[in-house]
Design a protein around this motif. Structure first.
Motif, PDB file in Angstrom:
ATOM      1  N   LEU A 124      -0.664  27.850 -64.609  1.00  0.00           N
ATOM      2  CA  LEU A 124      -1.640  27.362 -65.577  1.00  0.00           C
ATOM      3  C   LEU A 124      -1.810  28.349 -66.725  1.00  0.00           C
ATOM      4  CD1 LEU A 124      -3.561  25.031 -66.126  1.00  0.00           C
ATOM      5  CD2 LEU A 124      -5.320  26.245 -64.827  1.00  0.00           C
ATOM      6  N   SER A 125      -1.891  29.634 -66.401  1.00  0.00           N
ATOM      7  CA  SER A 125      -2.039  30.657 -67.434  1.00  0.00           C
ATOM      8  C   SER A 125      -0.804  30.710 -68.328  1.00  0.00           C
ATOM      9  CB  SER A 125      -2.276  32.024 -66.785  1.00  0.00           C
ATOM     10  OG  SER A 125      -2.431  33.018 -67.768  1.00  0.00           O
ATOM     11  N   THR A 126       0.380  30.586 -67.713  1.00  0.00           N
ATOM     12  CA  THR A 126       1.613  30.579 -68.497  1.00  0.00           C
ATOM     13  C   THR A 126       1.623  29.419 -69.476  1.00  0.00           C
ATOM     14  OG1 THR A 126       2.878  31.635 -66.733  1.00  0.00           O
ATOM     15  CG2 THR A 126       4.133  30.410 -68.377  1.00  0.00           C
ATOM     16  N   ARG A 127       1.211  28.248 -68.997  1.00  0.00           N
ATOM     17  CA  ARG A 127       1.204  27.071 -69.871  1.00  0.00           C
ATOM     18  C   ARG A 127       0.197  27.241 -71.006  1.00  0.00           C
ATOM     19  NH1 ARG A 127       4.568  24.114 -72.212  1.00  0.00           N
ATOM     20  NH2 ARG A 127       3.848  22.044 -72.779  1.00  0.00           N
ATOM     21  N   MET A 128      -0.970  27.777 -70.709  1.00  0.00           N
ATOM     22  CA  MET A 128      -1.984  27.979 -71.748  1.00  0.00           C
ATOM     23  C   MET A 128      -1.492  28.950 -72.821  1.00  0.00           C
ATOM     24  SD  MET A 128      -4.646  26.091 -71.198  1.00  0.00           S
ATOM     25  CE  MET A 128      -3.578  24.819 -70.528  1.00  0.00           C
ATOM     26  N   ARG A 129      -0.791  29.987 -72.407  1.00  0.00           N
ATOM     27  CA  ARG A 129      -0.290  30.974 -73.374  1.00  0.00           C
ATOM     28  C   ARG A 129       0.804  30.373 -74.261  1.00  0.00           C
ATOM     29  NH1 ARG A 129      -1.819  36.339 -72.292  1.00  0.00           N
ATOM     30  NH2 ARG A 129      -3.077  36.546 -70.421  1.00  0.00           N
ATOM     31  N   VAL A 130       1.641  29.511 -73.667  1.00  0.00           N
ATOM     32  CA  VAL A 130       2.664  28.836 -74.466  1.00  0.00           C
ATOM     33  C   VAL A 130       1.997  27.916 -75.481  1.00  0.00           C
ATOM     34  CG1 VAL A 130       4.523  27.122 -74.403  1.00  0.00           C
ATOM     35  CG2 VAL A 130       4.472  28.977 -72.719  1.00  0.00           C
ATOM     36  N   LEU A 131       0.997  27.153 -75.044  1.00  0.00           N
ATOM     37  CA  LEU A 131       0.290  26.260 -75.959  1.00  0.00           C
ATOM     38  C   LEU A 131      -0.439  27.049 -77.046  1.00  0.00           C
ATOM     39  CD1 LEU A 131      -1.130  23.673 -73.391  1.00  0.00           C
ATOM     40  CD2 LEU A 131       0.794  23.375 -74.962  1.00  0.00           C
ATOM     41  N   LEU A 132      -0.951  28.221 -76.688  1.00  0.00           N
ATOM     42  CA  LEU A 132      -1.619  29.072 -77.671  1.00  0.00           C
ATOM     43  C   LEU A 132      -0.634  29.510 -78.755  1.00  0.00           C
ATOM     44  CD1 LEU A 132      -4.030  30.755 -78.652  1.00  0.00           C
ATOM     45  CD2 LEU A 132      -3.347  32.537 -77.043  1.00  0.00           C
ATOM     46  N   GLU A 133       0.566  29.880 -78.350  1.00  0.00           N
ATOM     47  CA  GLU A 133       1.583  30.273 -79.330  1.00  0.00           C
ATOM     48  C   GLU A 133       1.963  29.095 -80.219  1.00  0.00           C
ATOM     49  OE1 GLU A 133       4.896  32.064 -77.383  1.00  0.00           O
ATOM     50  OE2 GLU A 133       3.734  33.780 -76.635  1.00  0.00           O
ATOM     51  N   TRP A 134       2.103  27.941 -79.609  1.00  0.00           N
ATOM     52  CA  TRP A 134       2.463  26.751 -80.390  1.00  0.00           C
ATOM     53  C   TRP A 134       1.364  26.378 -81.387  1.00  0.00           C
ATOM     54  CZ3 TRP A 134       4.868  22.913 -76.284  1.00  0.00           C
ATOM     55  CH2 TRP A 134       6.087  23.440 -75.847  1.00  0.00           C
ATOM     56  N   MET A 135       0.109  26.608 -81.003  1.00  0.00           N
ATOM     57  CA  MET A 135      -1.001  26.283 -81.907  1.00  0.00           C
ATOM     58  C   MET A 135      -0.992  27.163 -83.152  1.00  0.00           C
ATOM     59  SD  MET A 135      -2.854  23.705 -81.114  1.00  0.00           S
ATOM     60  CE  MET A 135      -4.272  24.039 -82.160  1.00  0.00           C
ATOM     61  N   GLN A 136      -0.334  28.308 -83.073  1.00  0.00           N
ATOM     62  CA  GLN A 136      -0.280  29.217 -84.216  1.00  0.00           C
ATOM     63  C   GLN A 136       0.876  28.899 -85.162  1.00  0.00           C
ATOM     64  OE1 GLN A 136      -1.229  33.472 -82.943  1.00  0.00           O
ATOM     65  NE2 GLN A 136      -1.171  32.461 -80.953  1.00  0.00           N
ATOM     66  N   HIS A 144       3.277  22.407 -82.713  1.00  0.00           N
ATOM     67  CA  HIS A 144       1.840  22.378 -82.996  1.00  0.00           C
ATOM     68  C   HIS A 144       1.256  21.017 -82.613  1.00  0.00           C
ATOM     69  CE1 HIS A 144      -1.765  23.854 -85.168  1.00  0.00           C
ATOM     70  NE2 HIS A 144      -1.996  22.554 -85.327  1.00  0.00           N
ATOM     71  N   THR A 145       1.940  19.958 -82.979  1.00  0.00           N
ATOM     72  CA  THR A 145       1.469  18.607 -82.657  1.00  0.00           C
ATOM     73  C   THR A 145       1.439  18.383 -81.155  1.00  0.00           C
ATOM     74  OG1 THR A 145       2.391  17.785 -84.741  1.00  0.00           O
ATOM     75  CG2 THR A 145       1.893  16.152 -83.042  1.00  0.00           C
ATOM     76  N   GLN A 146       2.494  18.845 -80.464  1.00  0.00           N
ATOM     77  CA  GLN A 146       2.547  18.689 -79.015  1.00  0.00           C
ATOM     78  C   GLN A 146       1.431  19.472 -78.337  1.00  0.00           C
ATOM     79  OE1 GLN A 146       6.384  19.531 -77.265  1.00  0.00           O
ATOM     80  NE2 GLN A 146       5.543  19.713 -75.203  1.00  0.00           N
ATOM     81  N   ALA A 147       1.167  20.693 -78.829  1.00  0.00           N
ATOM     82  CA  ALA A 147       0.113  21.525 -78.241  1.00  0.00           C
ATOM     83  C   ALA A 147      -1.256  20.874 -78.431  1.00  0.00           C
ATOM     84  CB  ALA A 147       0.131  22.912 -78.877  1.00  0.00           C
ATOM     85  N   GLU A 148      -1.526  20.350 -79.629  1.00  0.00           N
ATOM     86  CA  GLU A 148      -2.812  19.690 -79.874  1.00  0.00           C
ATOM     87  C   GLU A 148      -3.023  18.525 -78.920  1.00  0.00           C
ATOM     88  OE1 GLU A 148      -2.805  18.733 -84.072  1.00  0.00           O
ATOM     89  OE2 GLU A 148      -4.357  20.254 -84.413  1.00  0.00           O
ATOM     90  N   HIS A 149      -1.966  17.738 -78.730  1.00  0.00           N
ATOM     91  CA  HIS A 149      -2.081  16.578 -77.842  1.00  0.00           C
ATOM     92  C   HIS A 149      -2.331  17.016 -76.400  1.00  0.00           C
ATOM     93  CE1 HIS A 149      -1.361  12.721 -75.955  1.00  0.00           C
ATOM     94  NE2 HIS A 149      -0.390  13.263 -75.227  1.00  0.00           N
ATOM     95  N   GLU A 150      -1.538  17.981 -75.916  1.00  0.00           N
ATOM     96  CA  GLU A 150      -1.682  18.413 -74.527  1.00  0.00           C
ATOM     97  C   GLU A 150      -3.024  19.094 -74.283  1.00  0.00           C
ATOM     98  OE1 GLU A 150       0.691  21.143 -71.239  1.00  0.00           O
ATOM     99  OE2 GLU A 150       1.782  20.295 -72.949  1.00  0.00           O
ATOM    100  N   LEU A 151      -3.464  19.920 -75.234  1.00  0.00           N
ATOM    101  CA  LEU A 151      -4.764  20.589 -75.086  1.00  0.00           C
ATOM    102  C   LEU A 151      -5.906  19.578 -75.073  1.00  0.00           C
ATOM    103  CD1 LEU A 151      -4.210  23.691 -77.387  1.00  0.00           C
ATOM    104  CD2 LEU A 151      -4.516  23.719 -74.902  1.00  0.00           C
ATOM    105  N   SER A 152      -5.762  18.508 -75.842  1.00  0.00           N
ATOM    106  CA  SER A 152      -6.821  17.483 -75.850  1.00  0.00           C
ATOM    107  C   SER A 152      -6.945  16.833 -74.475  1.00  0.00           C
ATOM    108  CB  SER A 152      -6.542  16.427 -76.915  1.00  0.00           C
ATOM    109  OG  SER A 152      -5.436  15.611 -76.567  1.00  0.00           O
ATOM    110  N   LEU A 153      -5.838  16.693 -73.757  1.00  0.00           N
ATOM    111  CA  LEU A 153      -5.885  16.132 -72.405  1.00  0.00           C
ATOM    112  C   LEU A 153      -6.607  17.081 -71.453  1.00  0.00           C
ATOM    113  CD1 LEU A 153      -2.261  14.653 -72.127  1.00  0.00           C
ATOM    114  CD2 LEU A 153      -4.387  13.477 -72.753  1.00  0.00           C
ATOM    115  N   TYR A 154      -6.346  18.390 -71.606  1.00  0.00           N
ATOM    116  CA  TYR A 154      -7.089  19.367 -70.803  1.00  0.00           C
ATOM    117  C   TYR A 154      -8.575  19.317 -71.143  1.00  0.00           C
ATOM    118  CZ  TYR A 154      -2.947  21.706 -68.856  1.00  0.00           C
ATOM    119  OH  TYR A 154      -1.794  22.003 -68.151  1.00  0.00           O
ATOM    120  N   ALA A 155      -8.876  19.155 -72.431  1.00  0.00           N
ATOM    121  CA  ALA A 155     -10.283  19.112 -72.868  1.00  0.00           C
ATOM    122  C   ALA A 155     -11.004  17.914 -72.256  1.00  0.00           C
ATOM    123  CB  ALA A 155     -10.359  19.054 -74.391  1.00  0.00           C
ATOM    124  N   ILE A 156     -10.332  16.765 -72.197  1.00  0.00           N
ATOM    125  CA  ILE A 156     -10.929  15.579 -71.562  1.00  0.00           C
ATOM    126  C   ILE A 156     -11.261  15.875 -70.108  1.00  0.00           C
ATOM    127  CG2 ILE A 156     -10.440  13.225 -70.796  1.00  0.00           C
ATOM    128  CD1 ILE A 156      -8.721  12.895 -73.327  1.00  0.00           C
TER     129      ILE A 156
END
Length: 200
Positions: A124-136, A144-156
């Motif tokens: 989980l931590s590895t995935r979050m760090r990858v998404l964090l890099e993509w968000m930048q 960036h688009t993929q990270a926003e979509h995936e993070l929104s699913l975690y947020a839900i």
């Protein structure tokens, strides 16, 4: 730099490690009774040992460029243990955090590993760090688009988990965290009003 980039430094390091491992194996075969012990296994078993050792050796050399998630190629069970790889001089220590803004305006940190304990902290931590890099990366880029979509699913999922615990979140935010434990800086990467999340 991309996590799978082939740099001169990594090529030189791989070559040096390769020479070192070959020297160790040669030393074991030439200056110990390892050869006699291996020969006693028989030709078939000896061939299997050599194939496994050879395959593992190749993985050790090439798997150093497999830091993306999900990995393009999986070498399990001949994976490379890379916890202690040297840090690049230009890299910045960063982590992530999830924050919930509650209905009363207060903020509460949400431990995503506790909410999704079935997944486990390391993946989980590895995935979050990858998404964090993509968000930048630049807005509109594929990552960036993929990270926003995936993070929104975690947020839900986090919003629903908090509501199940009797907490009323108004907004869920994903943050980039830098600095030391005594001097932490948090930068909001993206956030979602819970009302929008509920509608999805």
């Amino acid at each position: 730099m991309e996590s799978t980039a082939v740099t001169p430094e990594l090529v030189i390091r791989a070559a040096l490690e390769c020479l070192f491992v070959v020297a160790v194996l040669a030393g074991l075969l030439l200056f110990t009774d390892l050869r006699k012990r291996l020969f006693s296994l028989g030709a078939g078993a000896l061939a299997v040992v050599y194939i496994v050792v050879g395959a593992w050796f190749v993985v050790q050399m090439v798997d150093r460029w497999q830091y993306d998630y999900p990995q393009k190629v999986s070498y399990i069970p001949l994976t490379r243990f890379a916890m202690y790889q040297a840090q690049l001089a230009e890299s910045v220590e960063q982590s992530y955090s999830w924050q919930a803004t509650l209905a009363d305006g207060s903020q509460r940190e949400v431990n995503i590993a506790e909410e999704f304990s079935a997944i486990g902290l390391p993946p989980l931590s590895t995935r979050m760090r990858v998404l964090l890099e993509w968000m930048q990366e630049p807005d509109g880029s594929e990552h960036h688009t993929q990270a926003e979509h995936e993070l929104s699913l975690y947020a839900i999922a986090l919003a629903r988990a908090l509501e199940e615990d009797g907490v009323e979140p108004a907004e869920i935010g994903f943050y980039r965290v830098t600095g030391t434990p005594g001097d932490v800086t948090s930068e909001l990467m993206t956030s979602w009003p819970v009302e929008e999340l509920v509608e999805r």
